[in-house]
Design a protein around this motif. Sequence first.
Motif, short mmCIF file in Angstrom:
data_model
loop_
_atom_site.label_atom_id
_atom_site.label_comp_id
_atom_site.label_asym_id
_atom_site.label_seq_id
_atom_site.Cartn_x
_atom_site.Cartn_y
_atom_site.Cartn_z
N GLY A 82 0.99 -1.40 -0.09
CA GLY A 82 -0.02 0.42 -0.05
C GLY A 82 0.93 1.42 -0.06
N PHE A 83 2.32 0.77 0.18
CA PHE A 83 2.88 2.35 -0.13
C PHE A 83 3.03 2.49 -1.68
N GLN A 84 3.25 4.48 -1.65
CA GLN A 84 3.38 4.09 -3.14
C GLN A 84 5.05 5.28 -3.32
N PHE A 85 5.26 5.19 -4.90
CA PHE A 85 6.64 5.89 -4.98
C PHE A 85 7.35 6.48 -6.16
N GLU A 86 8.20 6.65 -6.53
CA GLU A 86 8.51 6.87 -7.83
C GLU A 86 9.40 6.09 -8.11
N HIS A 87 8.50 5.21 -10.17
CA HIS A 87 9.57 3.90 -9.80
C HIS A 87 9.90 4.76 -11.82
N VAL A 88 11.72 5.48 -11.71
CA VAL A 88 12.15 5.26 -13.06
C VAL A 88 13.31 4.67 -13.36
N LYS A 89 13.29 4.47 -14.50
CA LYS A 89 14.40 3.93 -14.97
C LYS A 89 15.63 5.57 -16.26
N ARG A 90 16.95 5.24 -15.22
CA ARG A 90 18.16 5.78 -15.90
C ARG A 90 19.22 5.25 -15.74
N LEU A 91 19.94 6.11 -16.46
CA LEU A 91 21.73 5.47 -16.14
C LEU A 91 21.74 5.25 -14.19
N ALA A 92 23.01 4.89 -13.74
CA ALA A 92 23.66 4.89 -13.14
C ALA A 92 25.11 4.77 -12.23
N LYS A 93 25.69 5.30 -11.54
CA LYS A 93 27.01 4.93 -11.40
C LYS A 93 27.45 3.27 -11.02
N ASP A 94 28.14 2.88 -11.20
CA ASP A 94 28.37 1.33 -10.06
C ASP A 94 29.60 1.55 -9.76
N HIS A 95 29.08 1.40 -8.27
CA HIS A 95 30.21 2.31 -6.90
C HIS A 95 32.05 1.15 -7.19
N GLU A 96 31.52 -0.21 -7.81
CA GLU A 96 32.58 -0.54 -7.61
C GLU A 96 33.44 -0.18 -8.56
N THR A 97 33.17 0.01 -9.45
CA THR A 97 34.27 0.48 -10.19
C THR A 97 34.10 1.96 -10.79
#
Length: 105
Positions: free
Chosen positions: A60-75
């Motif tokens: 029952g909880f709402q949130f925003e959901h989008v697709k974007r580029l993201a940083k890989d924290h390992e590399t």
Amino acid sequence: MMLHKNKCLELGLPEPKNFHTQKAYVLLVLSNGHILDTRTAKYIGIANLHSIAPSIRKAGFQFEHVKRLAKDHETGEIPPHKVIHLSMTVEQIAYYKEAKTAKKG
């Protein structure tokens, strides 16, 4: 899978507690105004953010959901593939906190 406390703190995320499930921790992160993407989730020990999102919505909880580029924290690089980013608006955070308070009371 266990959450990596040191990596959460390194990224400025709330400190995970021993009792936090992955779903509970994702809700904590979102309700504190942070954005959580698939790569960050994997870095801190959440392997399947895309599987947790529907269970949060089903609760029952709402949130925003989008697709974007993201940083890989390992590399430190930004791969060319888009990943999901979850966040909550101010209104969604307020609703979540009200529901959480009502459940306790």
